[in-house]
Design a protein around this motif. Structure first.
Motif, PDB file in Angstrom:
ATOM      1  N   VAL A 265      11.627 -24.263 -98.086  1.00  0.00           N
ATOM      2  CA  VAL A 265      11.148 -25.622 -98.141  1.00  0.00           C
ATOM      3  C   VAL A 265       9.773 -24.637 -97.446  1.00  0.00           C
ATOM      4  N   CYS A 266       9.121 -25.721 -97.131  1.00  0.00           N
ATOM      5  CA  CYS A 266       8.407 -25.929 -96.032  1.00  0.00           C
ATOM      6  C   CYS A 266       8.254 -26.475 -95.165  1.00  0.00           C
ATOM      7  N   ASP A 267       7.670 -26.238 -93.621  1.00  0.00           N
ATOM      8  CA  ASP A 267       8.069 -26.684 -92.459  1.00  0.00           C
ATOM      9  C   ASP A 267       7.522 -28.439 -92.684  1.00  0.00           C
ATOM     10  N   SER A 268       6.954 -28.957 -94.222  1.00  0.00           N
ATOM     11  CA  SER A 268       5.406 -30.217 -93.373  1.00  0.00           C
ATOM     12  C   SER A 268       7.001 -31.479 -93.662  1.00  0.00           C
ATOM     13  N   PRO A 269       6.313 -32.342 -93.496  1.00  0.00           N
ATOM     14  CA  PRO A 269       5.648 -32.876 -92.170  1.00  0.00           C
ATOM     15  C   PRO A 269       5.876 -32.613 -90.543  1.00  0.00           C
ATOM     16  N   ASP A 270       7.131 -31.526 -90.318  1.00  0.00           N
ATOM     17  CA  ASP A 270       7.809 -31.240 -89.059  1.00  0.00           C
ATOM     18  C   ASP A 270       6.502 -30.941 -87.958  1.00  0.00           C
ATOM     19  N   LEU A 271       6.385 -30.077 -89.003  1.00  0.00           N
ATOM     20  CA  LEU A 271       5.896 -28.869 -87.858  1.00  0.00           C
ATOM     21  C   LEU A 271       3.842 -28.582 -88.478  1.00  0.00           C
ATOM     22  N   TYR A 272       3.937 -29.506 -89.760  1.00  0.00           N
ATOM     23  CA  TYR A 272       2.308 -29.757 -90.260  1.00  0.00           C
ATOM     24  C   TYR A 272       2.051 -30.300 -91.148  1.00  0.00           C
ATOM     25  N   PHE A 273       0.932 -30.641 -91.772  1.00  0.00           N
ATOM     26  CA  PHE A 273       0.201 -31.387 -92.650  1.00  0.00           C
ATOM     27  C   PHE A 273      -0.807 -31.294 -93.092  1.00  0.00           C
ATOM     28  N   ALA A 274      -0.951 -31.721 -93.543  1.00  0.00           N
ATOM     29  CA  ALA A 274      -3.400 -31.726 -94.101  1.00  0.00           C
ATOM     30  C   ALA A 274      -3.642 -33.687 -93.830  1.00  0.00           C
ATOM     31  N   ILE A 275      -4.756 -33.752 -94.060  1.00  0.00           N
ATOM     32  CA  ILE A 275      -5.944 -34.954 -93.766  1.00  0.00           C
ATOM     33  C   ILE A 275      -6.950 -34.858 -94.753  1.00  0.00           C
ATOM     34  N   SER A 276      -6.772 -35.864 -95.333  1.00  0.00           N
ATOM     35  CA  SER A 276      -7.951 -35.660 -96.664  1.00  0.00           C
ATOM     36  C   SER A 276      -9.116 -36.194 -95.465  1.00  0.00           C
ATOM     37  N   PRO A 277     -10.054 -36.271 -95.746  1.00  0.00           N
ATOM     38  CA  PRO A 277     -11.836 -37.003 -95.817  1.00  0.00           C
ATOM     39  C   PRO A 277     -11.447 -38.502 -95.741  1.00  0.00           C
ATOM     40  N   ASN A 278     -10.291 -39.351 -96.375  1.00  0.00           N
ATOM     41  CA  ASN A 278     -10.893 -40.696 -95.773  1.00  0.00           C
ATOM     42  C   ASN A 278      -9.396 -40.883 -95.393  1.00  0.00           C
ATOM     43  N   GLY A 279      -8.432 -40.139 -95.046  1.00  0.00           N
ATOM     44  CA  GLY A 279      -8.173 -40.635 -93.626  1.00  0.00           C
ATOM     45  C   GLY A 279      -6.470 -40.373 -94.096  1.00  0.00           C
ATOM     46  N   ASN A 280      -6.145 -40.128 -95.362  1.00  0.00           N
ATOM     47  CA  ASN A 280      -4.734 -39.939 -96.021  1.00  0.00           C
ATOM     48  C   ASN A 280      -3.877 -39.298 -95.693  1.00  0.00           C
ATOM     49  N   MET A 281      -3.162 -38.648 -95.475  1.00  0.00           N
ATOM     50  CA  MET A 281      -1.631 -37.786 -94.486  1.00  0.00           C
ATOM     51  C   MET A 281      -1.991 -37.312 -96.872  1.00  0.00           C
ATOM     52  N   LYS A 282      -1.824 -36.037 -96.094  1.00  0.00           N
ATOM     53  CA  LYS A 282      -0.888 -34.705 -97.464  1.00  0.00           C
ATOM     54  C   LYS A 282      -0.569 -34.234 -96.777  1.00  0.00           C
ATOM     55  N   VAL A 283       0.625 -33.666 -97.888  1.00  0.00           N
ATOM     56  CA  VAL A 283       1.709 -32.776 -98.249  1.00  0.00           C
ATOM     57  C   VAL A 283       1.276 -31.512 -97.237  1.00  0.00           C
ATOM     58  N   CYS A 284       0.540 -30.996 -98.341  1.00  0.00           N
ATOM     59  CA  CYS A 284      -0.727 -29.737 -97.938  1.00  0.00           C
ATOM     60  C   CYS A 284      -2.014 -29.576 -98.199  1.00  0.00           C
ATOM     61  N   CYS A 285      -2.874 -28.672 -98.563  1.00  0.00           N
ATOM     62  CA  CYS A 285      -4.277 -28.832 -99.175  1.00  0.00           C
ATOM     63  C   CYS A 285      -3.926 -29.163-100.210  1.00  0.00           C
ATOM     64  N   ASP A 286      -2.290 -28.697-100.979  1.00  0.00           N
ATOM     65  CA  ASP A 286      -2.872 -28.757-102.051  1.00  0.00           C
ATOM     66  C   ASP A 286      -2.251 -30.554-102.640  1.00  0.00           C
ATOM     67  N   TYR A 287      -1.094 -30.885-101.545  1.00  0.00           N
ATOM     68  CA  TYR A 287      -0.200 -32.061-102.846  1.00  0.00           C
ATOM     69  C   TYR A 287      -0.873 -33.362-101.633  1.00  0.00           C
ATOM     70  N   GLU A 288      -1.085 -34.416-102.528  1.00  0.00           N
ATOM     71  CA  GLU A 288      -0.809 -35.949-102.208  1.00  0.00           C
ATOM     72  C   GLU A 288      -0.289 -36.762-102.466  1.00  0.00           C
ATOM     73  N   LEU A 289       0.044 -37.509-101.340  1.00  0.00           N
ATOM     74  CA  LEU A 289       1.447 -37.802-101.170  1.00  0.00           C
ATOM     75  C   LEU A 289       1.305 -39.127-102.843  1.00  0.00           C
ATOM     76  N   THR A 291       2.206 -42.434-101.875  1.00  0.00           N
ATOM     77  CA  THR A 291       2.216 -43.547-101.501  1.00  0.00           C
ATOM     78  C   THR A 291       1.179 -43.245-100.375  1.00  0.00           C
ATOM     79  N   SER A 292       0.039 -44.159-100.319  1.00  0.00           N
ATOM     80  CA  SER A 292      -0.963 -43.716 -99.072  1.00  0.00           C
ATOM     81  C   SER A 292      -0.690 -43.834 -97.612  1.00  0.00           C
ATOM     82  N   TYR A 293      -0.591 -42.875 -96.890  1.00  0.00           N
ATOM     83  CA  TYR A 293      -0.471 -43.211 -95.595  1.00  0.00           C
ATOM     84  C   TYR A 293      -1.545 -42.939 -94.645  1.00  0.00           C
TER      85      TYR A 293
END
Length: 396
Positions: A265-289, A291-293
Protein backbone atom coordinates in the motif's frame (compact mmCIF):
# COMPACT_ATOMS: atom_id res chain seq x y z
CA UNK A 1 16.39 18.34 8.61
CA UNK A 2 12.62 18.59 8.99
CA UNK A 3 12.14 16.66 5.77
CA UNK A 4 14.76 14.08 6.76
CA UNK A 5 12.99 13.46 10.09
CA UNK A 6 9.72 12.98 8.26
CA UNK A 7 11.17 10.48 5.78
CA UNK A 8 12.92 8.51 8.52
CA UNK A 9 10.15 8.48 11.13
CA UNK A 10 7.23 8.22 8.66
CA UNK A 11 4.95 9.73 11.30
CA UNK A 12 4.56 13.25 9.84
CA UNK A 13 3.61 14.10 6.25
CA UNK A 14 6.59 15.17 4.18
CA UNK A 15 4.42 16.43 1.37
CA UNK A 16 0.91 17.71 0.63
CA UNK A 17 -0.68 18.53 -2.72
CA UNK A 18 -3.08 21.45 -2.38
CA UNK A 19 -5.45 21.89 -5.32
CA UNK A 20 -6.03 25.63 -5.12
CA UNK A 21 -8.58 25.68 -7.92
CA UNK A 22 -10.01 23.60 -10.74
CA UNK A 23 -10.05 26.62 -13.05
CA UNK A 24 -7.62 26.54 -15.95
CA UNK A 25 -6.98 28.36 -19.20
CA UNK A 26 -6.06 25.12 -20.99
CA UNK A 27 -7.82 21.80 -21.56
CA UNK A 28 -4.93 19.34 -21.59
CA UNK A 29 -5.61 15.89 -23.01
CA UNK A 30 -4.21 14.08 -19.97
CA UNK A 31 -5.99 16.10 -17.24
CA UNK A 32 -9.58 16.04 -15.99
CA UNK A 33 -9.26 18.30 -12.98
CA UNK A 34 -11.74 20.80 -14.44
CA UNK A 35 -14.34 18.02 -14.28
CA UNK A 36 -13.27 16.17 -11.14
CA UNK A 37 -13.06 19.20 -8.84
CA UNK A 38 -15.38 21.60 -10.64
CA UNK A 39 -17.98 21.52 -7.85
CA UNK A 40 -15.50 22.24 -5.05
CA UNK A 41 -15.73 25.81 -3.74
CA UNK A 42 -12.36 27.53 -3.28
CA UNK A 43 -11.16 28.51 0.19
CA UNK A 44 -10.60 32.12 1.12
CA UNK A 45 -7.25 33.34 2.40
CA UNK A 46 -8.34 33.21 6.05
CA UNK A 47 -9.19 29.53 5.74
CA UNK A 48 -5.92 28.86 3.94
CA UNK A 49 -3.92 30.55 6.71
CA UNK A 50 -5.61 28.35 9.30
CA UNK A 51 -4.97 25.31 7.12
CA UNK A 52 -1.27 26.23 6.86
CA UNK A 53 -1.06 26.48 10.66
CA UNK A 54 -2.64 23.05 11.05
CA UNK A 55 -0.31 21.50 8.48
CA UNK A 56 2.68 22.99 10.24
CA UNK A 57 1.44 21.60 13.56
CA UNK A 58 1.33 18.03 12.21
CA UNK A 59 4.81 18.40 10.69
CA UNK A 60 4.24 18.98 6.97
CA UNK A 61 7.46 19.97 5.19
CA UNK A 62 6.43 20.74 1.59
CA UNK A 63 3.21 21.87 -0.05
CA UNK A 64 2.68 21.77 -3.80
CA UNK A 65 0.30 24.48 -4.99
CA UNK A 66 -1.42 22.89 -7.94
CA UNK A 67 -4.65 23.26 -9.91
CA UNK A 68 -6.16 23.68 -12.41
CA UNK A 69 -3.86 26.61 -12.88
CA UNK A 70 -2.79 28.11 -9.52
CA UNK A 71 -1.86 31.43 -11.09
CA UNK A 72 -5.49 32.23 -11.88
CA UNK A 73 -5.80 33.12 -8.19
CA UNK A 74 -4.77 36.74 -7.75
CA UNK A 75 -4.15 36.14 -4.06
CA UNK A 76 -1.50 33.50 -4.82
CA UNK A 77 1.33 35.53 -3.18
CA UNK A 78 -0.75 35.75 0.01
CA UNK A 79 -1.37 32.00 -0.16
CA UNK A 80 2.36 31.34 -0.50
CA UNK A 81 3.12 33.61 2.45
CA UNK A 82 0.57 31.75 4.57
CA UNK A 83 2.76 28.65 4.22
CA UNK A 84 6.22 30.21 4.33
CA UNK A 85 5.24 32.11 7.49
CA UNK A 86 4.88 28.76 9.26
CA UNK A 87 8.07 27.29 7.78
CA UNK A 88 6.48 25.11 5.09
CA UNK A 89 8.38 24.95 1.81
CA UNK A 90 6.23 25.91 -1.20
CA UNK A 91 6.44 24.59 -4.73
CA UNK A 92 4.37 26.42 -7.33
CA UNK A 93 3.12 24.81 -10.51
CA UNK A 94 2.03 26.52 -13.71
CA UNK A 95 1.35 25.76 -17.35
CA UNK A 96 2.98 29.06 -18.35
CA UNK A 97 0.17 31.42 -17.38
CA UNK A 98 2.31 33.08 -14.70
CA UNK A 99 3.10 36.71 -15.46
CA UNK A 100 6.39 38.39 -14.52
CA UNK A 101 4.62 40.67 -12.03
CA UNK A 102 2.93 37.75 -10.32
CA UNK A 103 6.15 35.71 -10.22
CA UNK A 104 7.98 38.63 -8.58
CA UNK A 105 5.23 38.86 -5.95
CA UNK A 106 5.45 35.12 -5.31
CA UNK A 107 9.23 35.35 -4.86
CA UNK A 108 8.77 38.18 -2.36
CA UNK A 109 6.33 35.94 -0.46
CA UNK A 110 8.97 33.22 -0.16
CA UNK A 111 8.20 31.06 -3.20
CA UNK A 112 11.53 29.96 -4.68
CA UNK A 113 10.51 26.60 -6.12
CA UNK A 114 8.51 26.22 -9.34
CA UNK A 115 7.53 23.64 -11.92
CA UNK A 116 6.21 24.21 -15.42
CA UNK A 117 4.41 21.68 -17.60
CA UNK A 118 6.30 20.78 -20.79
CA UNK A 119 5.82 17.54 -22.69
CA UNK A 120 7.67 18.16 -25.96
CA UNK A 121 10.09 20.50 -27.71
CA UNK A 122 7.81 20.42 -30.75
CA UNK A 123 5.64 23.53 -30.38
CA UNK A 124 2.75 22.22 -32.47
CA UNK A 125 2.62 18.95 -30.54
CA UNK A 126 2.67 20.76 -27.19
CA UNK A 127 -0.12 23.06 -28.35
CA UNK A 128 -2.16 20.02 -29.35
CA UNK A 129 -1.55 18.24 -26.04
CA UNK A 130 -2.62 21.42 -24.24
CA UNK A 131 -6.03 21.23 -25.89
CA UNK A 132 -5.39 22.90 -29.23
CA UNK A 133 -4.31 26.27 -27.90
CA UNK A 134 -2.04 28.23 -30.22
CA UNK A 135 1.29 29.38 -28.78
CA UNK A 136 0.85 27.74 -25.38
CA UNK A 137 4.34 26.28 -25.92
CA UNK A 138 5.65 29.79 -26.57
CA UNK A 139 3.98 31.04 -23.41
CA UNK A 140 5.66 28.31 -21.36
CA UNK A 141 9.08 29.18 -22.82
CA UNK A 142 8.53 32.84 -22.00
CA UNK A 143 7.75 31.93 -18.39
CA UNK A 144 10.84 29.70 -18.19
CA UNK A 145 12.98 32.64 -19.38
CA UNK A 146 11.42 34.91 -16.74
CA UNK A 147 12.01 32.35 -13.98
CA UNK A 148 15.65 31.98 -14.97
CA UNK A 149 16.07 35.75 -14.94
CA UNK A 150 14.38 36.74 -11.69
CA UNK A 151 14.52 33.74 -9.34
CA UNK A 152 17.31 33.67 -6.74
CA UNK A 153 20.42 31.57 -7.25
CA UNK A 154 19.28 28.93 -4.76
CA UNK A 155 15.91 28.44 -6.50
CA UNK A 156 14.64 25.07 -7.67
CA UNK A 157 12.91 24.68 -11.03
CA UNK A 158 11.44 21.59 -12.68
CA UNK A 159 9.73 20.68 -15.91
CA UNK A 160 6.78 18.35 -15.36
CA UNK A 161 6.33 16.00 -18.32
CA UNK A 162 3.54 13.52 -18.96
CA UNK A 163 4.50 10.35 -20.83
CA UNK A 164 1.73 9.53 -23.29
CA UNK A 165 1.31 7.84 -26.64
CA UNK A 166 1.85 11.10 -28.52
CA UNK A 167 5.26 11.94 -27.09
CA UNK A 168 7.12 8.69 -26.41
CA UNK A 169 10.18 9.93 -28.31
CA UNK A 170 9.97 13.51 -27.06
CA UNK A 171 10.77 13.22 -23.36
CA UNK A 172 14.44 12.53 -24.00
CA UNK A 173 14.52 15.95 -25.71
CA UNK A 174 12.89 17.61 -22.71
CA UNK A 175 15.51 16.09 -20.39
CA UNK A 176 18.35 17.40 -22.56
CA UNK A 177 16.69 20.82 -22.73
CA UNK A 178 16.19 20.99 -18.96
CA UNK A 179 19.80 20.05 -18.31
CA UNK A 180 21.03 22.76 -20.69
CA UNK A 181 19.05 25.48 -18.91
CA UNK A 182 19.62 24.39 -15.31
CA UNK A 183 16.24 22.79 -14.64
CA UNK A 184 15.26 19.30 -13.52
CA UNK A 185 12.64 17.01 -15.04
CA UNK A 186 9.99 14.84 -13.39
CA UNK A 187 7.92 12.42 -15.47
CA UNK A 188 4.44 11.01 -14.88
CA UNK A 189 2.78 8.46 -17.17
CA UNK A 190 -0.71 9.30 -18.39
CA UNK A 191 -3.49 7.71 -16.34
CA UNK A 192 -6.84 6.90 -17.97
CA UNK A 193 -10.33 7.08 -16.47
CA UNK A 194 -13.91 7.21 -17.75
CA UNK A 195 -16.62 9.91 -17.81
CA UNK A 196 -18.57 7.83 -15.30
CA UNK A 197 -15.74 8.12 -12.77
CA UNK A 198 -13.70 11.25 -13.51
CA UNK A 199 -10.49 11.70 -11.56
CA UNK A 200 -8.24 14.71 -11.52
CA UNK A 201 -5.25 13.38 -13.42
CA UNK A 202 -6.83 10.53 -15.34
CA UNK A 203 -7.64 11.30 -18.96
CA UNK A 204 -10.72 10.50 -21.00
CA UNK A 205 -8.95 8.69 -23.83
CA UNK A 206 -11.83 8.54 -26.32
CA UNK A 207 -9.50 9.26 -29.25
CA UNK A 208 -6.84 6.76 -28.21
CA UNK A 209 -4.01 9.31 -28.15
CA UNK A 210 -3.18 9.27 -24.43
CA UNK A 211 -3.16 5.65 -23.28
CA UNK A 212 -0.86 2.76 -24.09
CA UNK A 213 -2.29 -0.08 -26.21
CA UNK A 214 -0.20 -3.23 -26.40
CA UNK A 215 1.32 -2.33 -29.76
CA UNK A 216 3.18 0.66 -28.25
CA UNK A 217 4.64 -1.23 -25.28
CA UNK A 218 7.98 -1.83 -27.07
CA UNK A 219 8.17 1.92 -27.74
CA UNK A 220 7.49 2.62 -24.07
CA UNK A 221 10.27 0.19 -23.13
CA UNK A 222 12.68 1.97 -25.47
CA UNK A 223 11.71 5.36 -24.07
CA UNK A 224 12.24 4.22 -20.47
CA UNK A 225 15.63 2.74 -21.34
CA UNK A 226 16.72 6.01 -22.96
CA UNK A 227 15.63 7.98 -19.91
CA UNK A 228 17.53 5.65 -17.58
CA UNK A 229 20.63 6.03 -19.75
CA UNK A 230 20.29 9.81 -19.52
CA UNK A 231 20.18 9.59 -15.73
CA UNK A 232 23.34 7.49 -15.80
CA UNK A 233 25.01 10.15 -17.96
CA UNK A 234 24.24 12.75 -15.31
CA UNK A 235 21.42 14.60 -17.04
CA UNK A 236 18.89 16.33 -14.79
CA UNK A 237 16.20 13.66 -14.65
CA UNK A 238 14.91 13.61 -11.08
CA UNK A 239 13.13 10.26 -11.22
CA UNK A 240 14.77 7.18 -9.73
CA UNK A 241 15.41 3.99 -11.70
CA UNK A 242 12.99 2.25 -9.34
CA UNK A 243 10.27 4.71 -10.34
CA UNK A 244 11.07 4.57 -14.06
CA UNK A 245 10.82 0.78 -14.09
CA UNK A 246 7.45 1.01 -12.38
CA UNK A 247 6.26 3.33 -15.15
CA UNK A 248 6.75 0.44 -17.55
CA UNK A 249 5.00 -1.96 -15.20
CA UNK A 250 2.09 0.47 -14.86
CA UNK A 251 1.76 0.93 -18.62
CA UNK A 252 1.82 -2.82 -19.27
CA UNK A 253 -0.54 -3.76 -16.43
CA UNK A 254 2.02 -5.48 -14.21
CA UNK A 255 1.98 -5.21 -10.40
CA UNK A 256 3.81 -2.12 -9.14
CA UNK A 257 6.86 -2.56 -6.93
CA UNK A 258 7.36 0.82 -5.24
CA UNK A 259 4.94 -0.11 -2.40
CA UNK A 260 6.40 -3.53 -1.66
CA UNK A 261 8.20 -2.41 1.52
CA UNK A 262 4.96 -1.12 2.99
CA UNK A 263 2.74 -4.16 2.64
CA UNK A 264 1.68 -3.31 -0.91
CA UNK A 265 0.00 0.00 0.00
CA UNK A 266 1.08 3.62 -0.34
CA UNK A 267 2.15 5.87 2.54
CA UNK A 268 -0.94 8.10 2.66
CA UNK A 269 -1.58 9.77 5.08
CA UNK A 270 1.71 9.16 6.93
CA UNK A 271 4.00 10.74 4.32
CA UNK A 272 1.61 12.55 2.01
CA UNK A 273 -1.99 13.37 1.16
CA UNK A 274 -3.95 15.84 -0.97
CA UNK A 275 -6.33 18.72 -0.27
CA UNK A 276 -9.23 19.71 -2.50
CA UNK A 277 -10.03 23.36 -3.35
CA UNK A 278 -12.63 23.49 -0.58
CA UNK A 279 -10.08 22.38 2.03
CA UNK A 280 -11.19 18.79 2.52
CA UNK A 281 -8.44 16.23 2.96
CA UNK A 282 -8.12 13.62 0.21
CA UNK A 283 -6.28 10.30 0.23
CA UNK A 284 -4.51 11.44 -2.94
CA UNK A 285 -5.46 13.25 -6.14
CA UNK A 286 -7.78 10.36 -7.04
CA UNK A 287 -9.76 9.51 -3.92
CA UNK A 288 -12.02 11.51 -1.59
CA UNK A 289 -12.59 10.22 1.93
CA UNK A 290 -16.16 9.29 2.83
CA UNK A 291 -16.00 11.59 5.85
CA UNK A 292 -15.33 15.28 5.43
CA UNK A 293 -12.14 16.41 7.18
CA UNK A 294 -11.60 20.14 6.48
CA UNK A 295 -7.89 20.78 6.95
CA UNK A 296 -8.61 24.36 8.06
CA UNK A 297 -10.86 23.15 10.91
CA UNK A 298 -9.43 23.79 14.42
CA UNK A 299 -9.73 20.10 15.25
CA UNK A 300 -7.86 18.78 12.19
CA UNK A 301 -4.55 18.15 14.04
CA UNK A 302 -6.48 16.12 16.62
CA UNK A 303 -8.27 14.15 13.91
CA UNK A 304 -4.95 13.43 12.25
CA UNK A 305 -3.24 12.28 15.44
CA UNK A 306 -6.01 10.19 16.98
CA UNK A 307 -6.03 7.65 14.14
CA UNK A 308 -9.48 8.19 12.65
CA UNK A 309 -8.09 9.69 9.42
CA UNK A 310 -5.52 6.92 9.11
CA UNK A 311 -8.13 4.22 9.55
CA UNK A 312 -10.42 5.65 6.91
CA UNK A 313 -7.56 6.33 4.51
CA UNK A 314 -6.34 2.76 4.74
CA UNK A 315 -9.69 1.47 3.54
CA UNK A 316 -8.82 3.15 0.23
CA UNK A 317 -5.09 2.41 0.09
CA UNK A 318 -5.59 -1.31 0.76
CA UNK A 319 -8.01 -1.58 -2.16
CA UNK A 320 -6.04 0.59 -4.59
CA UNK A 321 -4.03 -1.12 -7.32
CA UNK A 322 -1.49 1.69 -7.24
CA UNK A 323 -0.75 4.82 -9.23
CA UNK A 324 2.30 6.45 -10.77
CA UNK A 325 1.58 10.06 -9.81
CA UNK A 326 5.26 10.99 -9.50
CA UNK A 327 5.49 12.69 -6.12
CA UNK A 328 3.70 9.99 -4.14
CA UNK A 329 5.77 7.02 -5.38
CA UNK A 330 9.02 8.98 -5.28
CA UNK A 331 8.50 10.08 -1.67
CA UNK A 332 7.82 6.49 -0.64
CA UNK A 333 10.88 5.36 -2.61
CA UNK A 334 13.02 8.08 -1.02
CA UNK A 335 11.83 7.09 2.46
CA UNK A 336 12.19 3.33 2.06
CA UNK A 337 15.14 2.83 -0.32
CA UNK A 338 18.62 4.05 0.62
CA UNK A 339 20.06 4.78 -2.83
CA UNK A 340 17.23 7.11 -3.97
CA UNK A 341 17.32 8.83 -0.57
CA UNK A 342 21.02 9.62 -1.07
CA UNK A 343 20.38 10.74 -4.65
CA UNK A 344 17.69 13.15 -3.47
CA UNK A 345 19.98 14.62 -0.84
CA UNK A 346 22.75 15.16 -3.38
CA UNK A 347 20.38 16.66 -5.94
CA UNK A 348 18.94 19.29 -3.61
CA UNK A 349 21.80 19.94 -1.18
CA UNK A 350 25.15 19.13 -2.80
CA UNK A 351 24.84 19.46 -6.58
CA UNK A 352 21.63 21.37 -7.30
CA UNK A 353 21.19 22.51 -10.92
CA UNK A 354 21.92 26.20 -11.46
CA UNK A 355 19.41 28.24 -13.48
CA UNK A 356 20.92 29.61 -16.68
CA UNK A 357 19.89 33.18 -17.47
CA UNK A 358 18.79 32.83 -21.09
CA UNK A 359 16.47 34.88 -23.27
CA UNK A 360 13.42 33.43 -24.98
CA UNK A 361 15.30 33.50 -28.28
CA UNK A 362 18.18 31.55 -26.76
CA UNK A 363 15.77 29.00 -25.27
CA UNK A 364 14.15 28.57 -28.68
CA UNK A 365 17.54 28.00 -30.29
CA UNK A 366 18.49 25.38 -27.69
CA UNK A 367 15.17 23.58 -28.15
CA UNK A 368 15.43 23.70 -31.94
CA UNK A 369 19.00 22.37 -31.89
CA UNK A 370 18.10 19.46 -29.61
CA UNK A 371 15.11 18.59 -31.76
CA UNK A 372 17.15 18.82 -34.97
CA UNK A 373 19.92 16.61 -33.59
CA UNK A 374 17.41 13.83 -32.91
CA UNK A 375 15.04 14.18 -35.88
CA UNK A 376 16.95 16.13 -38.51
CA UNK A 377 13.96 18.42 -38.79
CA UNK A 378 13.25 22.03 -37.91
CA UNK A 379 9.66 22.93 -37.03
CA UNK A 380 8.15 25.93 -38.80
CA UNK A 381 6.09 27.84 -36.24
CA UNK A 382 4.31 29.70 -39.03
CA UNK A 383 3.03 26.49 -40.58
CA UNK A 384 -0.67 25.82 -39.82
CA UNK A 385 -1.05 22.97 -37.36
CA UNK A 386 -3.66 21.22 -35.27
CA UNK A 387 -3.63 23.90 -32.59
CA UNK A 388 -6.23 26.49 -33.47
CA UNK A 389 -7.32 28.19 -30.25
CA UNK A 390 -5.71 31.16 -28.58
CA UNK A 391 -4.59 30.74 -24.99
CA UNK A 392 -7.21 32.52 -22.95
CA UNK A 393 -7.24 34.52 -19.77
CA UNK A 394 -9.48 33.79 -16.82
CA UNK A 395 -11.49 36.34 -14.95
CA UNK A 396 -10.86 35.89 -11.23
Amino acid sequence: MKLARSLVSKTAPAYVQFYLTSRCNLACEQCNIIYADASAREMNIGQIRKMAENLSEIGVCIVLLIGGEPFVRRDLPDIIKAFTDVDIHVRMQTNGLASREMLESCIAAGGHDISISLDSLRPSLQDTINGGFNKSWDRALSTIATVNEIFPDNATAFLNSVLMRRNLDDLQDVVRFATAIGWGVSIVPAHVSSPEEPRGFRAFDDDGVVGFPREVWPDVRRSIDILKAQRKEGLNLYDSDEYLEDIYRFVTGQPLQWRRRNGGVCDSPDLYFAISPNGNMKVCCDYELDTSYPVHHPDFPTWYRDGRIHGETQSFTRACGGCMYGSYPEITISARYLKPMIERFLHFNVKPPKLQKLSVAELRDIAATILFERTGEMEDRNKPGSADREMGTIRV
